[in-house]
Design a protein around this motif. Structure first.
Motif, PDB file in Angstrom:
ATOM      1  N   GLU A 139     -18.941   0.005  -2.944  1.00 36.06           N
ATOM      2  CA  GLU A 139     -19.203  -1.025  -1.931  1.00 36.06           C
ATOM      3  C   GLU A 139     -19.830  -2.264  -2.569  1.00 36.06           C
ATOM      4  O   GLU A 139     -19.438  -3.408  -2.289  1.00 36.06           O
ATOM      5  CB  GLU A 139     -20.147  -0.472  -0.855  1.00 36.06           C
ATOM      6  CG  GLU A 139     -19.528   0.548   0.081  1.00 36.06           C
ATOM      7  CD  GLU A 139     -20.528   1.051   1.103  1.00 36.06           C
ATOM      8  OE1 GLU A 139     -20.176   1.109   2.295  1.00 36.06           O
ATOM      9  OE2 GLU A 139     -21.671   1.388   0.718  1.00 36.06           O
ATOM     10  N   ARG A 141     -17.158  -4.709   0.088  1.00 34.80           N
ATOM     11  CA  ARG A 141     -16.652  -4.104   1.326  1.00 34.80           C
ATOM     12  C   ARG A 141     -17.620  -3.016   1.791  1.00 34.80           C
ATOM     13  O   ARG A 141     -18.311  -2.398   0.973  1.00 34.80           O
ATOM     14  CB  ARG A 141     -15.256  -3.499   1.117  1.00 34.80           C
ATOM     15  CG  ARG A 141     -14.232  -4.480   0.568  1.00 34.80           C
ATOM     16  CD  ARG A 141     -13.987  -5.650   1.502  1.00 34.80           C
ATOM     17  NE  ARG A 141     -13.087  -6.637   0.928  1.00 34.80           N
ATOM     18  CZ  ARG A 141     -11.791  -6.711   1.197  1.00 34.80           C
ATOM     19  NH1 ARG A 141     -11.239  -5.843   2.026  1.00 34.80           N
ATOM     20  NH2 ARG A 141     -11.044  -7.640   0.634  1.00 34.80           N
ATOM     21  N   SER A 142     -17.634  -2.762   3.104  1.00 42.02           N
ATOM     22  CA  SER A 142     -18.519  -1.743   3.678  1.00 42.02           C
ATOM     23  C   SER A 142     -17.700  -0.582   4.210  1.00 42.02           C
ATOM     24  O   SER A 142     -16.668  -0.782   4.865  1.00 42.02           O
ATOM     25  CB  SER A 142     -19.364  -2.341   4.807  1.00 42.02           C
ATOM     26  OG  SER A 142     -20.204  -3.358   4.309  1.00 42.02           O
ATOM     27  N   TYR A 143     -18.157   0.622   3.918  1.00 42.05           N
ATOM     28  CA  TYR A 143     -17.454   1.819   4.370  1.00 42.05           C
ATOM     29  C   TYR A 143     -17.653   2.007   5.872  1.00 42.05           C
ATOM     30  O   TYR A 143     -18.745   1.831   6.402  1.00 42.05           O
ATOM     31  CB  TYR A 143     -17.981   3.045   3.622  1.00 42.05           C
ATOM     32  CG  TYR A 143     -17.164   4.296   3.835  1.00 42.05           C
ATOM     33  CD1 TYR A 143     -15.874   4.401   3.338  1.00 42.05           C
ATOM     34  CD2 TYR A 143     -17.690   5.376   4.532  1.00 42.05           C
ATOM     35  CE1 TYR A 143     -15.120   5.544   3.523  1.00 42.05           C
ATOM     36  CE2 TYR A 143     -16.950   6.532   4.729  1.00 42.05           C
ATOM     37  CZ  TYR A 143     -15.662   6.602   4.217  1.00 42.05           C
ATOM     38  OH  TYR A 143     -14.909   7.740   4.409  1.00 42.05           O
ATOM     39  N   VAL A 160     -15.919   0.315   8.285  1.00 45.01           N
ATOM     40  CA  VAL A 160     -15.614  -0.883   9.077  1.00 45.01           C
ATOM     41  C   VAL A 160     -14.119  -1.048   9.260  1.00 45.01           C
ATOM     42  O   VAL A 160     -13.626  -1.308  10.363  1.00 45.01           O
ATOM     43  CB  VAL A 160     -16.222  -2.135   8.407  1.00 45.01           C
ATOM     44  CG1 VAL A 160     -15.810  -3.400   9.174  1.00 45.01           C
ATOM     45  CG2 VAL A 160     -17.737  -2.015   8.320  1.00 45.01           C
ATOM     46  N   ASP A 161     -13.352  -0.909   8.171  1.00 49.37           N
ATOM     47  CA  ASP A 161     -11.904  -1.132   8.206  1.00 49.37           C
ATOM     48  C   ASP A 161     -11.204   0.059   7.558  1.00 49.37           C
ATOM     49  O   ASP A 161     -11.597   0.501   6.458  1.00 49.37           O
ATOM     50  CB  ASP A 161     -11.557  -2.418   7.458  1.00 49.37           C
ATOM     51  CG  ASP A 161     -10.065  -2.687   7.412  1.00 49.37           C
ATOM     52  OD1 ASP A 161      -9.529  -3.245   8.379  1.00 49.37           O
ATOM     53  OD2 ASP A 161      -9.434  -2.320   6.393  1.00 49.37           O
ATOM     54  N   HIS A 162     -10.164   0.585   8.193  1.00 43.84           N
ATOM     55  CA  HIS A 162      -9.496   1.789   7.702  1.00 43.84           C
ATOM     56  C   HIS A 162      -8.928   1.585   6.301  1.00 43.84           C
ATOM     57  O   HIS A 162      -9.092   2.446   5.423  1.00 43.84           O
ATOM     58  CB  HIS A 162      -8.386   2.208   8.666  1.00 43.84           C
ATOM     59  CG  HIS A 162      -7.537   3.334   8.131  1.00 43.84           C
ATOM     60  ND1 HIS A 162      -8.013   4.628   8.003  1.00 43.84           N
ATOM     61  CD2 HIS A 162      -6.253   3.343   7.662  1.00 43.84           C
ATOM     62  CE1 HIS A 162      -7.061   5.394   7.480  1.00 43.84           C
ATOM     63  NE2 HIS A 162      -5.993   4.631   7.268  1.00 43.84           N
ATOM     64  N   ARG A 163      -8.243   0.445   6.074  1.00 41.40           N
ATOM     65  CA  ARG A 163      -7.640   0.236   4.760  1.00 41.40           C
ATOM     66  C   ARG A 163      -8.701   0.107   3.681  1.00 41.40           C
ATOM     67  O   ARG A 163      -8.531   0.596   2.558  1.00 41.40           O
ATOM     68  CB  ARG A 163      -6.740  -1.006   4.789  1.00 41.40           C
ATOM     69  CG  ARG A 163      -5.480  -0.818   5.618  1.00 41.40           C
ATOM     70  CD  ARG A 163      -4.626  -2.067   5.651  1.00 41.40           C
ATOM     71  NE  ARG A 163      -4.148  -2.432   4.328  1.00 41.40           N
ATOM     72  CZ  ARG A 163      -3.399  -3.512   4.090  1.00 41.40           C
ATOM     73  NH1 ARG A 163      -3.070  -4.328   5.070  1.00 41.40           N
ATOM     74  NH2 ARG A 163      -2.994  -3.777   2.856  1.00 41.40           N
ATOM     75  N   ASP A 164      -9.805  -0.547   4.010  1.00 39.76           N
ATOM     76  CA  ASP A 164     -10.911  -0.619   3.051  1.00 39.76           C
ATOM     77  C   ASP A 164     -11.463   0.772   2.761  1.00 39.76           C
ATOM     78  O   ASP A 164     -11.785   1.107   1.615  1.00 39.76           O
ATOM     79  CB  ASP A 164     -12.033  -1.503   3.594  1.00 39.76           C
ATOM     80  CG  ASP A 164     -11.647  -2.977   3.617  1.00 39.76           C
ATOM     81  OD1 ASP A 164     -10.565  -3.319   3.096  1.00 39.76           O
ATOM     82  OD2 ASP A 164     -12.423  -3.772   4.168  1.00 39.76           O
ATOM     83  N   ASP A 165     -11.584   1.602   3.795  1.00 38.77           N
ATOM     84  CA  ASP A 165     -12.110   2.962   3.619  1.00 38.77           C
ATOM     85  C   ASP A 165     -11.237   3.769   2.664  1.00 38.77           C
ATOM     86  O   ASP A 165     -11.737   4.510   1.801  1.00 38.77           O
ATOM     87  CB  ASP A 165     -12.207   3.676   4.969  1.00 38.77           C
ATOM     88  CG  ASP A 165     -13.319   3.108   5.845  1.00 38.77           C
ATOM     89  OD1 ASP A 165     -14.080   2.248   5.355  1.00 38.77           O
ATOM     90  OD2 ASP A 165     -13.405   3.517   7.014  1.00 38.77           O
ATOM     91  N   LEU A 183      -9.647  -4.820  -3.503  1.00 37.40           N
ATOM     92  CA  LEU A 183     -10.714  -4.892  -2.501  1.00 37.40           C
ATOM     93  C   LEU A 183     -11.680  -6.042  -2.765  1.00 37.40           C
ATOM     94  O   LEU A 183     -12.618  -6.238  -1.998  1.00 37.40           O
ATOM     95  CB  LEU A 183     -11.484  -3.575  -2.455  1.00 37.40           C
ATOM     96  CG  LEU A 183     -10.756  -2.380  -1.823  1.00 37.40           C
ATOM     97  CD1 LEU A 183     -11.647  -1.141  -1.855  1.00 37.40           C
ATOM     98  CD2 LEU A 183     -10.338  -2.684  -0.388  1.00 37.40           C
ATOM     99  N   ASP A 214       1.652  -2.104   0.275  1.00 36.73           N
ATOM    100  CA  ASP A 214       0.565  -2.831   0.943  1.00 36.73           C
ATOM    101  C   ASP A 214       1.047  -4.169   1.489  1.00 36.73           C
ATOM    102  O   ASP A 214       0.492  -4.692   2.464  1.00 36.73           O
ATOM    103  CB  ASP A 214      -0.587  -3.071  -0.040  1.00 36.73           C
ATOM    104  CG  ASP A 214      -1.462  -1.831  -0.209  1.00 36.73           C
ATOM    105  OD1 ASP A 214      -1.312  -0.891   0.602  1.00 36.73           O
ATOM    106  OD2 ASP A 214      -2.274  -1.805  -1.139  1.00 36.73           O
TER     107      ASP A 214
END
Length: 855
Positions: free
Chosen positions: A254, A259-261, A263-268, A314, A402
Motif C-alpha cells: 500500500e 493504493r488502499s486495500y 477500496v477498489d476491487h481491481r486494486d485489491d 498500481l 486490463d
C-alpha cells in the motif's frame, strides 16, 4: 492466537502423542517428479513408497510449500480469490504403518476443537462415498452430528499417480457464515463460505495398472492442514491477507503504490498479488533458487516480474522489491531464521532481477503499447516480447486484458513451437527418464543398506547379495564395499572385483536408492553367485586424484565467498579425477584479478598443509555451528562435517585428502556463464595443474620465438602487433566498403524499376546485405533482391521499404526454395542461401517477371 503460537501448539500437540518433530525441508524437493515441494508429504514420499524405511513411525512437520509452475500451479488464481497462495505452510502429522483412521480422526478433532477452540457447530466433515469406516468413526467415536458428515466422490479420493499408494480421504471444513454465500455444507454450498482447513489421507490401497485395488500391508496416514486457512479463523479476519502472516507485507505494498486495500476491487487484486509474490520470491531465493529462463528459475523470474509489473500498474514510481523482501523477513523471520541469515543474498538477487526487468520493460513497453493501441496483440509481437525482452506471455496477456485488448495466443504458440523445433534441430533433446531401480529395491528389502567402508579402506572383502543384468549392463551388489557411489557431485569409484576364478572391472559405482550401493562391472573372466566371497579393490590412484579435487572444491567455495561475497552459493558441481567443476550464484564475470585472488587464497591453504578433519554430527547442530549446506541437497539427520583447514566447513559425504598439502597445486582453467546469475569455474589440481602450467610455458616459448626480444617485453610486442593489425583491418575494411559502394552505384545506374533484382557474384552474405541496404536508400526503390555465388554456394538477401506491402521473407521465398534454402520470419530484411547454383538465374528471372506483371 497468532501464527507463531499456532505453529507451536500444533507441533507440541503431536510431539506429546509420540510424533517426531521434523524440520521443514527445502522448497527444492528431492523428488524429481515435482518442481517444488507442493505438500507436506513430499519429503516423506520415499517412505510411503517403500524406497527407504522410515526412521520414525510417527512424524509431524510444518512444511514450506510452493504451488507455482508444473502440475501444481495456482499462480493464475492469485489475487482473484481470498484463499489461493503460491507460498504456504502445511501443518501435518504422519503415520508410517503405525496408527490409522481410528487415531488420526480423533487427533484432528481434538486439536481443532480443544486446542484451537473452533466451535464444533461450525465444522463440517466430508468422507469418500465408499468409506463407511471413516464415517462411523466421525459419528460414533468423535460425536459429529451425522447431518454434518457429507460424502463426496473424487474430491475425497487421493492417489499418488496412475499406480501406487492411494485411498480415501476425509476433510474438515469451517463454515465462515451466511455473509460468505449459500448454505448446504461443503458438498452443495459456496466455496468461499465453506473453507477446507484439514485433509486426512488414508493410504490403504495399492492401485494396480489393471485397475485392481490391493490392500496395503501397512496402511499409512498423511494429513495436511493449511496454516494460512486456519489463522484467519483464529484471528477473526475475512482472509489470510488481513492476518499477521501477510498484512504487514500488504501494508508495505500500500505504501509503495499509494493504493488502499478494501477500496477498489481491481486494486485489491493487485495488492494481493504483490503481497503473495513477495513471500514466494523471498522464500525461493532463500532456498537457493535464482532467476533463470528455465525450470524453477523461470517460475521465480516470472513471480518477480509479475510483482514488479503489478506494483508499477498500481502507481509505484520507485523500485519495490527491497522493501517488500524486508517486510517478509521481518514478518516471517522468527519462524524461519534462515531468512535473516540469508538477507543480503536475497536482497542482492531480488533487486538485481528487478533492475534487469525494468531495463527490458523500458524497451518492450512501447512495442506492447503500440500493439494494444492497434486493437490486438499479434502472436509474433507477443513472442518477441517473450523471447527478446523477457516479458512472459502471462504478463502480456494480463496487461492487454486490463485494457480490453485480445492477445493472439494461437499465433504465440505457433512461434514457440517453431522455436522448439529449431532447438531440437540444434541437438537439444528431452529430459532423461530416470531408471527404475528394481534390483536395488530388492536388495534393500532383503538385506538392508550396504555397509560403506570407503572412508577408511580402499580394499575389503564382501559377500555377493545380487548379480543381475540391468539394462545392457551388469550390476553387482555386495554387503560391504570401499567403493564410493556417485553423489554430491563426486564421480563414483572404479576398480576391480576379484574372486577364485573370477575377475571383473568396476567401471562405475552409484546409489540407485538411499543406502544401497551398486557396482557396474565388465566381467573379464569367470562367474559369480549369491553368497560368494569377493575382494573389492578401489583404483587407489584415481581415488587420490578425486579426493584432491573434492577438497579443492571446498576450498574454492570458501575462496569465492571471501573474494566475491556471501551471496555465492553452490548450484552444482562435478568432482572427477582429471578436473573439478563448480557452479555458483554470481551475476557477472570474474576479472583476472579476482581469479588470481581466489587462486592465491587456495594456494595459501594448500602450502599450510593443514589437516582435513571430518566429524559426524546431527544436521541442525552442524548448520548452527556454521557448516555450509548445498541448497536443494538431501541430507540425513546425522551428517558428516568436513573441516578443510581453518576456514572451510561444509556438510559432505564425499572422500577427501588427509592434508591440504596433498592438493599440491591449484589452477583455474576456465570461468564463464551457464545461465542468468549462475557462473561456472573449472579447475585442476596436482600434476594436472602442473601440466596446465607447462602448457602455458610452451605457449610463451613459442610466442618468444615468433616475437624475439625477451619475455619481459613480450606483452608490449604482442599489443603493438595487435594494434597494427587493427589499423590494417580498418584500412582494409574501408577499402572493402568503398568497393561495395562502387558496386552499389553500378547497380543503381542499371536500374529501370522500383524493384532491383540482381546477381553479384563474389560477395558473402554480410557484403551482400551491405549493398542491399545501400540500394534501399535510393529514392523510388521498393524492393531489393540480391544473389551471389561464392565457392559453389548461393547467398541471398531481400529487403523492402514497406514490409507490410512487400514482406521481404515472402519476396525471397521462391528464389530461396529454388536453390534449396529456407527463409526465416524476418519481414523487413531476409537472408537465405543454398547449393543449387544452376537454378539461380532462372529463379531470379521468374522473380523479375513476376514483379513486372504485378505493377
Amino acid at each position: 492466537m497468532d501464527s507463531n503460537e499456532l505453529r507451536r501448539a500444533f507441533g507440541e500437540f503431536f510431539v506429546e502423542r509420540g510424533h517426531t518433530q521434523v524440520p521443514s525441508a527445502s522448497l527444492i524437493p528431492f523428488d524429481r517428479t515435482v518442481l517444488f515441494t507442493v505438500a507436506g508429504m513430499v519429503p516423506f514420499k520415499r517412505y510411503f513408497l517403500g524406497e527407504e524405511p522410515a526412521p520414525y513411525q510417527r512424524a509431524t512437520s510444518i512444511q514450506k510449500c510452493m504451488r507455482a509452475g508444473g502440475k501444481h500451479n495456482d499462480l493464475d488464481q492469485i489475487g482473484q480469490t481470498l484463499r489461493h497462495l503460491t507460498f504456504f505452510e502445511m501443518l501435518g502429522n504422519f503415520s508410517f504403518g503405525d496408527y490409522f483412521k481410528e487415531q488420526a480422526i480423533p487427533y484432528a478433532w481434538e486439536l481443532v476443537t480443544s486446542v484451537l477452540g473452533l466451535e464444533p457447530d461450525r465444522l463440517w466433515v466430508t468422507v469418500h462415498t465408499s468409506d463407511d469406516e471413516a464415517a462411523e468413526i466421525w459419528r460414533d467415536s468423535v460425536g459429529v452430528d451425522p447431518g454434518r458428515i457429507q460424502r463426496l466422490e473424487e474430491d475425497n479420493w487421493w492417489q499418488m499417480g496412475d499406480t501406487g499408494p492411494c485411498g480415501p480421504c476425509s476433510e474438515i471444513y469451517y463454515d465462515k457464515g451466511v455473509e460468505y454465500g449459500a448454505d448446504g455444507g461443503p458438498a452443495f454450498g459456496s466455496d468461499e463460505r465453506f473453507l477446507e482447513i484439514w485433509n486426512l489421507v488414508f493410504m490403504q490401497f495399492d492401485q494396480q495398472s489393471e485397475g485392481d485395488l490391493i490392500p496395503l500391508p501397512k496402511p499409512c496416514i498423511d494429513t495436511g492442514a493449511g496454516l494460512e486457512r486456519i489463522v484467519p479463523i483464529l484471528q477473526g479476519r475475512p482472509s489470510v491477507f488481513e492476518t499477521d502472516l501477510v498484512y504487514p507485507i500488504l501494508q508495505e505494498a500500500e505504501s509503495l503504490t499509494g493504493r488502499s486495500y478494501g477500496v477498489d476491487h481491481r486494486d485489491d487484486v493487485g495488492l494481493r498479488i504483490i503481497a503473495d509474490h513477495s513471500r514466494a520470491m523471498t522464500f525461493l531465493l532463500a532456498d537457493g533458487v535464482v532467476p533463470t529462463n528455465e525450470g524453477r528459475g523461470y517460475v521465480l523470474r516470472r513471480i518477480i516480474r509479475r510483482l514488479v509489473l503489478r506494483a508499477q500498474l498500481l502507481g509505484a514510481r520507485q523500485q519495490v522489491v527491497e522493501r517488500l523482501v524486508t517486510g517478509v523477513i521481518d514478518t516471517m523471520g522468527d519462524a524461519y531464521p534462515e531468512l535473516r541469515d540469508r538477507r543480503e543474498r536475497i536482497l542482492e538477487l531480488a533487486t538485481r532481477e528487478e533492475g534487469r526487468f525494468e531495463q527490458t520493460l523500458a524497451i518492450g513497453a512501447p512495442i506492447l503499447n503500440a500493439a494494444i493501441e492497434s486493437g490486438e496483440v499479434r502472436g509474433g509481437v507477443a513472442f518477441r516480447l517473450h523471447d527478446t525482452f523477457g516479458v512472459p506471455i502471462e504478463l502480456t496477456t494480463e496487461i492487454a486484458q486490463d485494457r480490453g485488448v485480445p492477445v493472439d495466443l494461437e499465433g504465440f504458440q505457433r512461434e514457440m513451437t517453431e522455436q522448439r523445433s529449431r532447438s531440437r534441430q540444434a541437438g537439444l533433446g528431452d529430459d532423461e527418464v530416470s531408471e527404475q531401480p528394481t534390483g536395488a529395491l530388492w536388495v534393500l528389502e532383503s538385506f538392508g543398506k550396504t555397509e560403506f567402508l570407503g572412508y577408511e579402506a580402499e580394499v575389503t572383502v564382501g559377500e555377493i547379495q545380487f548379480v543381475g543384468q540391468e539394462g545392457e549392463r551388469v550390476a553387482v551388489y555386495v554387503d560391504r564395499t570401499p567403493f564410493y557411489p556417485e553423489g554430491g557431485g563426486q564421480v563414483g569409484d572404479t576398480g576391480w572385483i576379484n574372486a577364485a576364478g573370477f575377475r571383473a572391472k568396476v567401471i562405475d559405482t552409484d546409489q540407485p536408492v538411499q543406502g544401497v550401493i551398486r557396482h557396474w562391472v565388465e566381467v573379464i573372466e569367470g562367474e559369480l553367485a549369491v553368497g560368494d566371497s569377493v575382494e573389492l579393490v578401489v583404483d587407489a590412484g584415481r581415488r587420490a586424484r578425486v579426493r584432491a579435487n573434492h577438497t579443492a572444491t571446498h576450498l574454492l567455495q570458501w575462496a569465492l565467498r571471501e573474494v566475491l561475497g556471501d551471496h555465492v552459493a553452490q548450484q552444482g558441481s562435478l568432482v572427477a579425477p582429471d578436473r573439478l567443476r563448480f557452479d555458483f550464484t554470481h551475476w557477472s564475470a570474474l576479472s583476472a584479478d579476482e581469479i588470481q585472488q581466489v587462486e592465491r587464497l587456495i594456494m595459501g591453504e594448500v602450502v599450510s598443509a593443514s589437516g582435513v578433519v571430518t566429524q559426524v554430527k546431527d544436521k541442525e547442530t552442524a548448520v548452527r555451528e556454521g557448516a555450509i549446506a548445498f541448497f536443494g541437497d538431501q541430507y540425513q539427520d546425522v551428517v558428516r562435517v568436513v573441516h578443510a583447514g581453518d576456514h572451510s566447513v561444509e556438510l559432505c559425504g564425499g572422500t577427501h585428502v588427509g592434508s591440504l598439502g596433498e592438493i599440491g597445486l591449484f589452477k583455474v582453467i576456465s570461468e564463464g556463464s551457464i545461465g542468468a546469475n549462475t557462473r561456472r569455474i573449472e579447475a585442476v589440481t596436482q600434476l594436472a595443474a602442473l601440466d596446465v602450467v607447462h602448457g602455458l610455458e610452451r605457449q610463451l616459448d613459442a610466442l618468444e620465438r615468433v616475437l624475439p626480444g625477451g619475455r619481459e617485453a613480450l606483452t608490449e610486442r604482442v599489443e603493438a602487433l595487435v594494434a597494427k593489425n587493427k589499423t590494417l583491418d580498418a584500412e582494409l575494411g574501408n577499402l572493402r566498403q568503398e568497393k561495395l559502394r562502387s558496386i552499389s552505384r553500378e547497380l543503381a545506374a542499371k536500374r529501370n524499376s522500383s524493384w532491383i533484382i540482381e546477381r553479384v557474384d563474389g560477395l558473402n552474405g554480410q557484403e551482400l546485405r551491405f549493398v542491399a541496404l545501400e540500394l534501399r536508400r535510393l529514392e523510388g526503390v521498393e524492393v531489393v533482391v540480391l544473389a551471389s555465388v561464392v565457392d559453389h554456394k548461393v547467398a541471398l538477401v531481400a529487403t523492402a521499404i514497406d514490409p507490410e506491402l512487400h514482406p521481404a521473407n515472402e519476396v525471397l521465398e521462391p528464389v530461396a526454395s529454388a536453390v534449396g534454402g529456407r527463409v526465416g520470419p524476418q519481414r523487413e530484411l531476409a537472408l537465405s542461401g543454398g547449393r543449387e547454383v544452376a537454378k539461380l538465374d532462372q529463379a531470379l528471372a521468374e522473380l523479375r517477371a513476376g514483379s513486372e506483371s504485378a505493377k
